[in-house]
Design an enzyme around this catalytic site. Structure first.
Site, mmCIF file in Angstrom:
data_model
loop_
_atom_site.group_PDB
_atom_site.id
_atom_site.type_symbol
_atom_site.label_atom_id
_atom_site.label_comp_id
_atom_site.label_asym_id
_atom_site.label_seq_id
_atom_site.Cartn_x
_atom_site.Cartn_y
_atom_site.Cartn_z
ATOM 1 N N SER A 20 0.645 -2.061 -0.057
ATOM 2 C CA SER A 20 0.104 0.140 -0.172
ATOM 3 C C SER A 20 1.119 1.419 0.058
ATOM 4 O O SER A 20 1.642 1.703 1.136
ATOM 5 C CB SER A 20 -1.092 -0.173 1.135
ATOM 6 O OG SER A 20 -1.874 -0.841 1.181
ATOM 7 N N HIS A 51 -3.136 0.972 -5.051
ATOM 8 C CA HIS A 51 -3.018 -0.548 -5.601
ATOM 9 C C HIS A 51 -2.981 -0.190 -7.058
ATOM 10 O O HIS A 51 -3.984 -1.104 -7.794
ATOM 11 C CB HIS A 51 -3.019 -1.845 -4.749
ATOM 12 C CG HIS A 51 -2.960 -2.243 -3.456
ATOM 13 N ND1 HIS A 51 -1.758 -3.221 -3.834
ATOM 14 C CD2 HIS A 51 -3.100 -1.618 -2.382
ATOM 15 C CE1 HIS A 51 -1.449 -2.528 -2.295
ATOM 16 N NE2 HIS A 51 -2.436 -1.924 -1.144
ATOM 17 N N HIS A 73 -5.463 -8.868 -1.828
ATOM 18 C CA HIS A 73 -5.715 -8.892 -0.747
ATOM 19 C C HIS A 73 -7.516 -9.907 -0.119
ATOM 20 O O HIS A 73 -7.720 -10.282 -0.835
ATOM 21 C CB HIS A 73 -6.217 -8.184 0.528
ATOM 22 C CG HIS A 73 -4.982 -6.992 0.685
ATOM 23 N ND1 HIS A 73 -4.601 -5.857 -0.611
ATOM 24 C CD2 HIS A 73 -4.028 -6.452 1.215
ATOM 25 C CE1 HIS A 73 -4.054 -4.867 -0.676
ATOM 26 N NE2 HIS A 73 -3.106 -5.570 0.650
ATOM 27 N N TYR A 75 -9.103 -9.228 2.208
ATOM 28 C CA TYR A 75 -10.448 -8.679 2.742
ATOM 29 C C TYR A 75 -11.075 -8.635 1.228
ATOM 30 O O TYR A 75 -12.463 -7.491 1.440
ATOM 31 C CB TYR A 75 -9.861 -8.147 3.425
ATOM 32 C CG TYR A 75 -9.467 -7.202 3.039
ATOM 33 C CD1 TYR A 75 -9.178 -5.961 2.035
ATOM 34 C CD2 TYR A 75 -7.486 -6.484 3.323
ATOM 35 C CE1 TYR A 75 -8.770 -4.797 1.602
ATOM 36 C CE2 TYR A 75 -6.691 -5.790 2.773
ATOM 37 C CZ TYR A 75 -7.118 -4.799 1.743
ATOM 38 O OH TYR A 75 -6.191 -4.195 1.877
ATOM 39 N N GLU A 76 -10.456 -8.159 0.321
ATOM 40 C CA GLU A 76 -10.928 -7.984 -1.317
ATOM 41 C C GLU A 76 -11.945 -8.827 -1.834
ATOM 42 O O GLU A 76 -12.588 -8.627 -2.472
ATOM 43 C CB GLU A 76 -9.794 -7.546 -2.025
ATOM 44 C CG GLU A 76 -9.390 -6.807 -1.812
ATOM 45 C CD GLU A 76 -8.124 -6.558 -2.859
ATOM 46 O OE1 GLU A 76 -8.703 -5.677 -4.364
ATOM 47 O OE2 GLU A 76 -6.587 -6.278 -2.738
ATOM 48 N N ALA A 103 2.415 -2.183 3.981
ATOM 49 C CA ALA A 103 1.854 -1.359 4.930
ATOM 50 C C ALA A 103 1.860 -1.555 6.378
ATOM 51 O O ALA A 103 1.115 -3.017 6.087
ATOM 52 C CB ALA A 103 1.153 -0.155 4.783
ATOM 53 N N MET A 201 -2.598 -6.261 6.865
ATOM 54 C CA MET A 201 -3.054 -6.968 6.528
ATOM 55 C C MET A 201 -3.356 -7.803 5.192
ATOM 56 O O MET A 201 -3.786 -8.556 4.469
ATOM 57 C CB MET A 201 -5.081 -6.790 5.938
ATOM 58 C CG MET A 201 -5.391 -5.375 6.825
ATOM 59 S SD MET A 201 -6.247 -4.516 6.433
ATOM 60 C CE MET A 201 -6.751 -3.319 8.132
ATOM 61 N N SER A 202 -1.756 -8.335 5.236
ATOM 62 C CA SER A 202 -1.557 -8.715 3.713
ATOM 63 C C SER A 202 0.130 -10.199 4.358
ATOM 64 O O SER A 202 0.383 -10.265 4.910
ATOM 65 C CB SER A 202 -0.316 -7.858 3.109
ATOM 66 O OG SER A 202 0.169 -6.941 3.097
ATOM 67 N N ASN A 225 1.359 4.020 10.972
ATOM 68 C CA ASN A 225 0.928 4.251 11.668
ATOM 69 C C ASN A 225 1.314 3.685 12.992
ATOM 70 O O ASN A 225 1.747 2.927 13.149
ATOM 71 C CB ASN A 225 0.044 5.169 11.681
ATOM 72 C CG ASN A 225 -1.018 3.213 11.554
ATOM 73 O OD1 ASN A 225 -0.541 2.833 9.905
ATOM 74 N ND2 ASN A 225 -1.657 2.471 12.079
ATOM 75 N N HIS A 237 -7.144 5.028 5.878
ATOM 76 C CA HIS A 237 -7.060 4.558 5.254
ATOM 77 C C HIS A 237 -5.907 5.692 4.415
ATOM 78 O O HIS A 237 -4.606 5.783 3.211
ATOM 79 C CB HIS A 237 -6.828 3.715 3.494
ATOM 80 C CG HIS A 237 -6.761 3.352 2.939
ATOM 81 N ND1 HIS A 237 -5.764 2.480 2.763
ATOM 82 C CD2 HIS A 237 -6.888 2.991 1.442
ATOM 83 C CE1 HIS A 237 -4.924 1.737 1.511
ATOM 84 N NE2 HIS A 237 -6.107 2.383 0.422
HETATM 85 N N1 HPA Z 1 -3.320 -2.188 11.219
HETATM 86 C C1 HPA Z 1 -3.572 -2.840 9.851
HETATM 87 N N2 HPA Z 1 -2.581 -2.509 8.736
HETATM 88 C C2 HPA Z 1 -2.531 -1.642 8.389
HETATM 89 C C3 HPA Z 1 -2.208 -0.424 9.614
HETATM 90 C C4 HPA Z 1 -2.406 -0.912 10.974
HETATM 91 O O1 HPA Z 1 -2.913 0.039 11.899
HETATM 92 N N3 HPA Z 1 -1.248 -0.157 9.190
HETATM 93 C C5 HPA Z 1 -1.542 0.317 7.569
HETATM 94 N N4 HPA Z 1 -1.767 -1.386 7.726
#
Ligand code: HPA
Length: 263
Positions: A20, A51, A73, A75-76, A103, A201-202, A225, A237
């Protein structure tokens, strides 16, 4: 495979997956052939902002590479099989070294926005495994060992290069959750107790398949973050993408030196 062979300048030696907000790393390549995922037989197309869905075949500092700009992903709504299909293609293309980027939210106190985490290990908490289901021996063993999921030598190279470049970079454990909602503060506290340093998530499905095929794996998370509950403000996001774009600069610098060193 015949489709891709007609398009690559040389057999790729290193595969790179861009996560990401990290797509700009692909701008580094020389004379790259750009192939949209839609054009590649059996490839699914990413649906998420940030993406692109383009395979770049080209040279990165003289090393033939295959760069997947845009990942899929679970989740998609893609099946785990669809998510890992591009890794199997890279494996069939003869790639022995795979670099995955993503990310992630920072959990460890050192995992601050803008820092990079080299995966030392992971927790698969997605509730899925891409190897579940009927087994095809051509992909590798039914029960692949995951003791050394992340190659120690590749990790050392990455950490050494990062230190030389003055980047804030550390080795740690990545927890993969299904998403797409971000975690709750209670979930982050429990992940902390389980030994997670970052959350995302990946990446983990791809690692499992790459290991089954015997590829050496280096994975790097750009911490975008502080994870939920560890900073005063809620997550978005858009913010993850913006921080990813900033982290892309350090990540590009790191990979520019690491890719030729590990090819
Ligand atoms: N959680 C899950 N996935 C992420 C995060 C997060 O805080 N930041 C970037 N991808």
């Amino acid at each position: 495979m015949a489709f891709l062979k007609r398009r690559w300048p040389a057999p790729p030696r290193v595969g790179v997956v861009l996560g990401s907000g990290l797509g700009r790393v692909a701008d580094e390549l020389r004379d790259a052939k750009k192939v949209p995922y839609q054009a590649i037989p059996h490839f699914a197309r990413p649906t998420v902002d940030g993406h692109a869905g383009t395979l770049h075949l080209g040279l990165w500092r003289k090393v033939p590479v295959a760069v997947l700009q845009g990942r899929l992903h679970v989740y998609e709504g893609y099946t785990p099989d669809e998510v890992v299909f591009p890794m199997r293609v890279l494996g069939l293309a003869g790639i022995k070294t795979l670099v995955l980027t993503c990310a992630a939210g920072g959990i460890a106190s050192t995992a601050t926005p803008g820092s990079l985490m080299i995966f030392a290990d992971h927790l698969n908490l997605q509730g899925l495994n891409p190897l579940a289901g009927s087994h095809d021996e051509r992909w590798g063993p039914r029960f692949p060992d995951m003791t050394q999921a992340y190659d120690a030598a590749l990790r050392r190279v990455a950490l050494r290069v990062a230190r030389k470049q003055g980047l804030h970079c550390f080795a740690g454990v990545y927890a993969a959750l299904l998403g797409p909602s971000y975690e709750t503060p209670a979930e982050i506290r429990s992940l902390q107790r389980l030994g997670a340093d970052a959350v995302g998530m990946s990446t983990v499905p791809e690692v499992i398949v790459a290991r089954q095929m015997g590829m050496r794996v280096l994975a790097v998370a750009a911490i975008t973050n502080r994870a939920a509950g560890l900073a005063a403000k809620p997550l978005s996001h858009q913010e993850v993408l913006a921080a990813g774009a900033r982290a892309a600069r350090s990540l590009t610098g790191l990979l520019r030196a690491v890719v030729p060193a590990i090819a």
